[in-house]
Motif scaffolding. Structure first.
Motif, PDB file in Angstrom:
ATOM      1  N   MET A   1       0.895  -1.221  -0.005  1.00  0.00           N
ATOM      2  CA  MET A   1      -0.004  -0.041   0.027  1.00  0.00           C
ATOM      3  C   MET A   1       0.903   1.315   0.117  1.00  0.00           C
ATOM      4  O   MET A   1       2.063   1.198   0.584  1.00  0.00           O
ATOM      5  CB  MET A   1      -0.822  -0.001   0.954  1.00  0.00           C
ATOM      6  CG  MET A   1      -1.854   1.060   1.235  1.00  0.00           C
ATOM      7  SD  MET A   1      -2.921   1.277   2.698  1.00  0.00           S
ATOM      8  CE  MET A   1      -1.840   1.636   4.056  1.00  0.00           C
ATOM      9  N   ILE A   2       0.499   2.249  -0.908  1.00  0.00           N
ATOM     10  CA  ILE A   2       1.215   3.541  -0.817  1.00  0.00           C
ATOM     11  C   ILE A   2       0.191   4.443  -0.448  1.00  0.00           C
ATOM     12  O   ILE A   2      -0.916   4.453  -0.786  1.00  0.00           O
ATOM     13  CB  ILE A   2       1.730   3.818  -2.220  1.00  0.00           C
ATOM     14  CG1 ILE A   2       2.851   2.867  -2.622  1.00  0.00           C
ATOM     15  CG2 ILE A   2       2.375   5.159  -2.203  1.00  0.00           C
ATOM     16  CD1 ILE A   2       3.284   2.829  -4.166  1.00  0.00           C
ATOM     17  N   VAL A  65      -5.847   0.108  -8.708  1.00  0.00           N
ATOM     18  CA  VAL A  65      -5.721   1.362  -7.922  1.00  0.00           C
ATOM     19  C   VAL A  65      -7.238   1.422  -7.314  1.00  0.00           C
ATOM     20  O   VAL A  65      -8.277   1.539  -7.762  1.00  0.00           O
ATOM     21  CB  VAL A  65      -5.165   2.456  -8.590  1.00  0.00           C
ATOM     22  CG1 VAL A  65      -5.347   3.839  -7.622  1.00  0.00           C
ATOM     23  CG2 VAL A  65      -3.943   2.475  -9.144  1.00  0.00           C
ATOM     24  N   THR A  66      -7.220   1.606  -5.907  1.00  0.00           N
ATOM     25  CA  THR A  66      -8.523   1.888  -5.257  1.00  0.00           C
ATOM     26  C   THR A  66      -8.561   3.254  -4.331  1.00  0.00           C
ATOM     27  O   THR A  66      -7.482   3.447  -4.145  1.00  0.00           O
ATOM     28  CB  THR A  66      -9.124   0.844  -4.228  1.00  0.00           C
ATOM     29  OG1 THR A  66      -7.996   0.587  -3.420  1.00  0.00           O
ATOM     30  CG2 THR A  66      -8.890  -0.582  -5.009  1.00  0.00           C
ATOM     31  N   PHE A  67      -9.677   3.688  -3.903  1.00  0.00           N
ATOM     32  CA  PHE A  67      -9.522   4.806  -3.229  1.00  0.00           C
ATOM     33  C   PHE A  67     -10.417   4.368  -2.008  1.00  0.00           C
ATOM     34  O   PHE A  67     -11.218   3.670  -2.237  1.00  0.00           O
ATOM     35  CB  PHE A  67     -10.164   6.127  -4.017  1.00  0.00           C
ATOM     36  CG  PHE A  67      -9.216   6.745  -5.289  1.00  0.00           C
ATOM     37  CD1 PHE A  67      -8.282   7.141  -5.010  1.00  0.00           C
ATOM     38  CD2 PHE A  67      -9.775   6.195  -6.428  1.00  0.00           C
ATOM     39  CE1 PHE A  67      -7.498   7.677  -6.318  1.00  0.00           C
ATOM     40  CE2 PHE A  67      -9.103   6.794  -7.634  1.00  0.00           C
ATOM     41  CZ  PHE A  67      -8.006   7.101  -7.507  1.00  0.00           C
ATOM     42  N   ALA A  68     -10.086   5.119  -0.900  1.00  0.00           N
ATOM     43  CA  ALA A  68     -10.715   5.002   0.295  1.00  0.00           C
ATOM     44  C   ALA A  68     -11.249   6.221   0.791  1.00  0.00           C
ATOM     45  O   ALA A  68     -10.903   7.272   0.558  1.00  0.00           O
ATOM     46  CB  ALA A  68      -9.930   4.140   1.244  1.00  0.00           C
ATOM     47  N   LEU A  69     -12.251   6.045   1.565  1.00  0.00           N
ATOM     48  CA  LEU A  69     -12.751   7.623   2.421  1.00  0.00           C
ATOM     49  C   LEU A  69     -11.550   8.107   3.030  1.00  0.00           C
ATOM     50  O   LEU A  69     -11.482   9.491   3.194  1.00  0.00           O
ATOM     51  CB  LEU A  69     -13.943   7.167   3.364  1.00  0.00           C
ATOM     52  CG  LEU A  69     -14.522   8.281   3.984  1.00  0.00           C
ATOM     53  CD1 LEU A  69     -15.244   9.311   3.196  1.00  0.00           C
ATOM     54  CD2 LEU A  69     -15.731   7.698   5.185  1.00  0.00           C
ATOM     55  N   ASN A  70     -10.846   7.481   3.975  1.00  0.00           N
ATOM     56  CA  ASN A  70      -9.473   8.044   4.470  1.00  0.00           C
ATOM     57  C   ASN A  70      -8.684   6.825   5.018  1.00  0.00           C
ATOM     58  O   ASN A  70      -8.990   5.625   4.491  1.00  0.00           O
ATOM     59  CB  ASN A  70     -10.253   8.700   5.949  1.00  0.00           C
ATOM     60  CG  ASN A  70     -11.079   7.763   6.758  1.00  0.00           C
ATOM     61  OD1 ASN A  70     -10.915   6.537   6.840  1.00  0.00           O
ATOM     62  ND2 ASN A  70     -12.079   8.098   7.017  1.00  0.00           N
ATOM     63  N   ALA A  71      -7.871   7.335   5.499  1.00  0.00           N
ATOM     64  CA  ALA A  71      -6.743   6.292   5.861  1.00  0.00           C
ATOM     65  C   ALA A  71      -7.005   5.029   6.774  1.00  0.00           C
ATOM     66  O   ALA A  71      -6.753   4.020   6.621  1.00  0.00           O
ATOM     67  CB  ALA A  71      -5.413   6.960   6.295  1.00  0.00           C
ATOM     68  N   THR A  72      -7.631   5.369   7.723  1.00  0.00           N
ATOM     69  CA  THR A  72      -8.313   4.513   8.645  1.00  0.00           C
ATOM     70  C   THR A  72      -9.253   3.464   7.811  1.00  0.00           C
ATOM     71  O   THR A  72      -9.013   2.227   8.157  1.00  0.00           O
ATOM     72  CB  THR A  72      -9.091   5.024   9.694  1.00  0.00           C
ATOM     73  OG1 THR A  72      -8.146   6.002  10.486  1.00  0.00           O
ATOM     74  CG2 THR A  72      -9.495   4.084  10.713  1.00  0.00           C
ATOM     75  N   ALA A  73      -9.898   3.764   7.064  1.00  0.00           N
ATOM     76  CA  ALA A  73     -10.675   3.122   6.560  1.00  0.00           C
ATOM     77  C   ALA A  73     -10.079   2.308   5.376  1.00  0.00           C
ATOM     78  O   ALA A  73     -10.238   0.778   5.264  1.00  0.00           O
ATOM     79  CB  ALA A  73     -11.873   3.604   5.611  1.00  0.00           C
ATOM     80  N   ALA A  74      -8.951   2.516   4.758  1.00  0.00           N
ATOM     81  CA  ALA A  74      -8.248   1.830   3.934  1.00  0.00           C
ATOM     82  C   ALA A  74      -7.350   0.839   4.566  1.00  0.00           C
ATOM     83  O   ALA A  74      -7.277  -0.268   4.314  1.00  0.00           O
ATOM     84  CB  ALA A  74      -7.000   2.959   3.318  1.00  0.00           C
ATOM     85  N   LEU A  75      -6.731   1.416   5.668  1.00  0.00           N
ATOM     86  CA  LEU A  75      -6.084   0.226   6.754  1.00  0.00           C
ATOM     87  C   LEU A  75      -6.708  -0.710   7.278  1.00  0.00           C
ATOM     88  O   LEU A  75      -6.536  -1.991   6.998  1.00  0.00           O
ATOM     89  CB  LEU A  75      -5.350   1.088   7.875  1.00  0.00           C
ATOM     90  CG  LEU A  75      -4.361   1.941   7.500  1.00  0.00           C
ATOM     91  CD1 LEU A  75      -3.867   2.963   8.746  1.00  0.00           C
ATOM     92  CD2 LEU A  75      -2.937   1.326   7.277  1.00  0.00           C
TER      93      LEU A  75
END
Length: 139
Positions: A1-2, A65-75
């Motif tokens: 993840m970047i 490549v995906t997008f998330a609402l925020n870093a916490t959601a992505a993690l």
């Protein structure tokens, strides 16, 4: 993840961020949710961003490549995926709560603790990527 989240904390905002917000307010619609002009425009913008990011990070395809609402959601998404497949996640003692809490919870659902061999391989890979060479101490 970047992790690319500069806009969340940088102040003042760059002109590019301000221009992107203005464009979204004027032209934006929900990407992928409708067939009207504004929705199609938004969908095209998301796809272009995926294409550019895929090239930037060396992804095989924009679909990766995906997008998330925020870093916490992505993690949480990534950590829970590794728990689901019985994967291994390496973390340091300096991780933020948004990493450590879901990892501790995921251990109960199958996330594996790393084996000693995994740690040695990971250590070598980190040293090689940071230093750019294979130091004798890492062999």
């Amino acid at each position: 993840m970047i992790y690319l989240d500069h806009a969340a904390t940088a102040f003042p905002r760059s002109r590019a961020v301000v221009a992107a917000v203005e464009q979204a307010l004027v032209h934006g619609g929900s990407p992928g949710r409708s067939g009207h002009r504004l929705s199609r425009w938004s969908d095209e913008q998301v796809w272009r961003a995926r294409e550019r990011l895929a090239r930037l990070v060396g992804a095989a395809a924009p679909e990766n490549v995906t997008f998330a609402l925020n870093a916490t959601a992505a993690l949480n998404t990534i950590i829970n995926h590794f728990a689901k497949i019985g994967g291994v996640v390496l973390i340091s003692a300096f991780e933020h709560n948004s990493v450590t809490r879901p990892i501790h919870a995921a251990r109960a659902r199958g996330l594996q603790s790393p084996r000693r061999e995994d740690l040695a391989v990971a250590s070598r890979a980190v040293i090689e990527s940071v230093v750019g060479i294979t130091p004798a101490i890492a062999r």
